[in-house]
Design a protein around this motif. Structure first.
Motif, PDB file in Angstrom:
ATOM      1  N   ARG A 249      -4.224   1.964  -6.483  1.00 15.41           N
ATOM      2  CA  ARG A 249      -4.266   1.493  -7.878  1.00 15.41           C
ATOM      3  C   ARG A 249      -5.368   0.462  -7.998  1.00 15.41           C
ATOM      4  N   GLU A 251      -5.966  -2.300  -9.286  1.00 14.95           N
ATOM      5  CA  GLU A 251      -5.308  -3.456  -9.896  1.00 14.95           C
ATOM      6  C   GLU A 251      -6.354  -4.411 -10.461  1.00 14.95           C
ATOM      7  N   PHE A 259       0.746  -8.570  -1.191  1.00 14.49           N
ATOM      8  CA  PHE A 259       1.746  -8.266  -2.220  1.00 14.49           C
ATOM      9  C   PHE A 259       1.185  -7.273  -3.239  1.00 14.49           C
ATOM     10  N   ARG A 260      -0.041  -7.485  -3.646  1.00 17.64           N
ATOM     11  CA  ARG A 260      -0.661  -6.573  -4.621  1.00 17.64           C
ATOM     12  C   ARG A 260      -2.004  -6.110  -4.074  1.00 17.64           C
ATOM     13  N   GLN A 266       3.576   3.645   0.072  1.00 20.33           N
ATOM     14  CA  GLN A 266       4.890   3.680  -0.575  1.00 20.33           C
ATOM     15  C   GLN A 266       5.876   4.508   0.239  1.00 20.33           C
ATOM     16  N   VAL A 332      10.287  -5.990  -4.765  1.00 18.77           N
ATOM     17  CA  VAL A 332       9.863  -5.234  -3.585  1.00 18.77           C
ATOM     18  C   VAL A 332      10.140  -3.756  -3.753  1.00 18.77           C
ATOM     19  N   GLY A 375       7.409  -0.442  -1.627  1.00 19.78           N
ATOM     20  CA  GLY A 375       6.099  -0.581  -1.004  1.00 19.78           C
ATOM     21  C   GLY A 375       6.254  -1.024   0.447  1.00 19.78           C
TER      22      GLY A 375
HETATM   23  P1  ATP Z   1       4.309  -4.247 -10.242  1.00 19.13           P
HETATM   24  O1  ATP Z   1       5.110  -4.491 -11.493  1.00 19.13           O
HETATM   25  O2  ATP Z   1       4.469  -5.313  -9.189  1.00 19.13           O
HETATM   26  O3  ATP Z   1       2.883  -3.856 -10.490  1.00 19.13           O
HETATM   27  P2  ATP Z   1       5.305  -1.598 -10.362  1.00 19.13           P
HETATM   28  O4  ATP Z   1       6.568  -1.806 -11.128  1.00 19.13           O
HETATM   29  O5  ATP Z   1       4.098  -1.066 -11.020  1.00 19.13           O
HETATM   30  O6  ATP Z   1       4.937  -2.953  -9.565  1.00 19.13           O
HETATM   31  P3  ATP Z   1       6.156   0.779  -9.069  1.00 19.13           P
HETATM   32  O7  ATP Z   1       5.195   1.627  -9.785  1.00 19.13           O
HETATM   33  O8  ATP Z   1       7.600   0.839  -9.433  1.00 19.13           O
HETATM   34  O9  ATP Z   1       5.648  -0.735  -9.087  1.00 19.13           O
HETATM   35  O10 ATP Z   1       5.960   1.028  -7.511  1.00 19.13           O
HETATM   36  C1  ATP Z   1       7.038   0.968  -6.588  1.00 19.13           C
HETATM   37  C2  ATP Z   1       6.784  -0.030  -5.482  1.00 19.13           C
HETATM   38  O11 ATP Z   1       5.481   0.124  -4.935  1.00 19.13           O
HETATM   39  C3  ATP Z   1       6.836  -1.486  -5.919  1.00 19.13           C
HETATM   40  O12 ATP Z   1       8.159  -1.958  -5.954  1.00 19.13           O
HETATM   41  C4  ATP Z   1       6.018  -2.160  -4.847  1.00 19.13           C
HETATM   42  O13 ATP Z   1       6.818  -2.426  -3.690  1.00 19.13           O
HETATM   43  C5  ATP Z   1       4.989  -1.126  -4.486  1.00 19.13           C
HETATM   44  N1  ATP Z   1       3.710  -1.425  -5.137  1.00 19.13           N
HETATM   45  C6  ATP Z   1       3.321  -1.108  -6.391  1.00 19.13           C
HETATM   46  N2  ATP Z   1       2.071  -1.535  -6.630  1.00 19.13           N
HETATM   47  C7  ATP Z   1       1.645  -2.138  -5.490  1.00 19.13           C
HETATM   48  C8  ATP Z   1       0.431  -2.774  -5.088  1.00 19.13           C
HETATM   49  N3  ATP Z   1      -0.613  -2.862  -5.910  1.00 19.13           N
HETATM   50  N4  ATP Z   1       0.344  -3.278  -3.832  1.00 19.13           N
HETATM   51  C9  ATP Z   1       1.388  -3.180  -2.976  1.00 19.13           C
HETATM   52  N5  ATP Z   1       2.548  -2.588  -3.292  1.00 19.13           N
HETATM   53  C10 ATP Z   1       2.690  -2.074  -4.528  1.00 19.13           C
END
Ligand code: ATP
Length: 514
Positions: A249, A251, A259-260, A266, A332, A375
């Motif tokens: 993604r 971001e 964390f991001r 996944q 998480v 994640g």
């Molecule tokens: P956030 O609100 O933190 O962006 P999200 O609600 O978009 O997350 P989901 O699409 O539900 O996240 O993705 C499921 C899981 O994937 C999340 O709970 C997280 O653990 C992980 N995840 C999502 N985006 C990222 C990222 N950019 N980096 C690391 N882990 C991620």
């Protein structure tokens, strides 16, 4: 030490001991992309094993797959990602910094809560014993005013975001007088939608090439394989398909270490159920997933659910499992009841019939889906931050110890000859050879035994096995436990059993099935 300082030390520690490195560091790194080092990869693999086995081995109605990262571009039209996987972004013209507009507003809202808490703390100090917090919160003028402002902003934000009203989002940022944290000015650009998917081209010539995306979630690889798995595996509803894999993604604001990230991993499981039973399964998986986290023993009060009020267009229930990181409670894992949205969309876009035939009732239907999505990297950060401990010992020394659950620890045991002579290294090597087919063990003969213990503490090795002169006489060794630092003498011949019991995932699974 503040939580922020602790977090910085933890990041430094993870690098110093070979857990995580910035990507392509010799070129100054790549933003929000990280590499796992020699110990990081072991910890990560153990986390994945804990998840994979809890899903596929413990459930005879869940099977795994490993789908490709590239998928037919239509997949992402059907899933809604081409049209709607967007974040609203805004730039500050003075600092040239880019922000997620919704996050700026959320941070403003969180600040009002902080102000309220400050008022409450101040009053508690002033009134002492006689303080009635409940009454203060419901009657104090300043608190009520802050709460009203917060609630109004919250409602307005939901309204403009739901309506996709980007001018409205900007107007709200201006109305709340939000300033750029870097430049301190309110000189904002308009809000634009930004699609988070990375794209590239497939095909050898630019003309004939078609755009393909790097998948932003692994789930779609499961949906498009629903019929393949159901038919070839003779799966009966309810059943699940699990998958671990990379997702990407772009971001807008990537921070807080792993964390991001822009490239991450996944672990997702889609559970296919009969329409009408999804709420019961949603509840089941919500509980099961929370138990999976809590079984690690980091403390039940460090987890909470956050139920979604605003649901994605495809969901009829959603909750997050949040863990208390050094920077606060954060998601998480997500558990979502996704209805029949995905399968129906793929049926529509592909023109194929994607249904389940129930042999007992004789009816065909499109299954509903309950998904659990976590994640790997966020889970890694959870484990690492829960394990990282700085301790002052009775003898005045300090140690950093990673209190990993033994089943997740990268190195399970270190074998240490007390001195480098008298046949001790040979006996120690023999012990390593005996254990290495089943476990990741290290041999270390350098420096004093105390220093070697500290090195193993710093990487979270649950057991140190010391070979001394008595060992060569009677075949016994000393084992030293990481957390208690207690030592005991055991027969070297018993080591495989001792280590097998210590590092087994079984005690964690027993807690899950209780
Ligand atoms: P956030 O609100 O933190 O962006 P999200 O609600 O978009 O997350 P989901 O699409 O539900 O996240 O993705 C499921 C899981 O994937 C999340 O709970 C997280 O653990 C992980 N995840 C999502 N985006 C990222 C990222 N950019 N980096 C690391 N882990 C991620």
């Amino acid at each position: 030490m503040t939580q922020e300082e602790l977090f910085k030390k933890l990041i430094a520690h993870s690098k110093e001991y070979g857990f995580i490195f910035p990507s392509s560091e010799i070129y100054d790194g790549l933003s929000a992309v990280y590499d796992y080092g020699q110990l990081g990869v072991e910890l990560k693999n153990n986390i994945k094993r804990y998840w994979w086995d809890a899903m596929t081995k413990l459930h005879d109605n869940i099977v795994g797959i490993d789908a490709a990262i590239f998928m037919h571009p239509k997949t992402w039209e059907a899933s809604g990602h081409v049209g709607a996987f967007n974040d609203p972004l805004i730039d500050n013209k003075d600092s040239k910094k880019r922000y997620r507009a919704d996050v700026l507003i959320e941070e403003w809202i969180a600040k009002q809560d902080e102000k309220i808490e400050k008022e409450v703390a101040k009053a508690a100090k002033r009134f002492g014993e006689a303080f009635d917090e409940q009454q203060f919160r419901t009657t104090n003028g300043r608190v009520l005013e802050l709460a009203a402002k917060r609630d109004a902003a919250h409602a307005k934000m939901a309204e403009v975001l739901n309506a996709n009203d980007l001018a409205g989002v900007k107007a709200l940022i201006e109305e709340l007088e939000i300033v750029c944290p870097v430049s301190g000015t309110k000189n904002w650009t308009d809000v634009r939608q930004f699609n988070l998917m990375f794209s590239t081209q497939m095909g050898s010539t630019a003309d004939g090439a078609s755009i393909v995306y790097l998948r932003p979630e692994t789930a779609q690889g499961i949906f498009v394989n629903f019929l393949n798995v159901q038919k070839t595996g003779r799966m009966k509803i309810p059943f699940g398909i699990a998958q671990i894999g990379k997702a990407f993604r772009n971001e807008i604001v990537a921070r807080q270490f792993i964390f991001r990230m822009r490239e991450f991993e996944q672990m997702e499981m889609q559970f296919f159920v009969k329409p009408g039973t999804e709420m019961q399964w949603f509840e089941h998986w919500r509980q099961f997933r929370m138990n999976w986290h809590r079984a690690l023993g980091f403390g039940d009060d460090r987890y909470r659910f956050h139920d979604h009020e605003k649901l994605a267009h495809y969901a009829n229930a959603a909750t997050d499992v949040e863990y208390e990181f050094p920077f606060g409670f954060k998601e998480v894992e997500g558990i979502h009841s996704r209805t029949d949205f995905d399968l129906s969309q793929h049926a529509k876009f592909s023109g194929k019939k994607i249904q389940y035939f129930d042999t007992e009732s004789g009816e065909s239907y499109t299954p509903y889906v309950v998904e659990t999505s976590i994640g790997v990297d966020r889970m890694f950060l959870q484990v690492f931050s829960a394990a990282y401990t700085e301790e002052k010992l009775d003898n005045g020394e300090e140690r950093v110890v990673l209190r990993f659950p033994a089943a997740l620890a990268p190195v399970k045991a270190a074998v240490l000859p007390l001195v480098k002579k008298d046949g001790l290294p040979e006996m120690a090597r023999k012990i390593v050879d005996d254990l290495k087919f089943d476990h990741f063990v290290q041999y270390d003969e350098k420096d004093s035994i105390g220093k070697r213990y500290r090195r193993q503490d710093a990487i979270g090795t649950p057991l140190c096995i010391t070979v001394d002169h008595q060992s060569t006489e009677d075949g016994s060794v000393t084992i030293r436990h990481r957390d208690s630092m207690q030592q005991e003498r055991v027969a070297a011949a018993d080591l495989p059993t001792i280590i097998n019991n210590l590092v087994s995932l079984r005690p964690l699974f027993d807690k899950l099935l209780k």
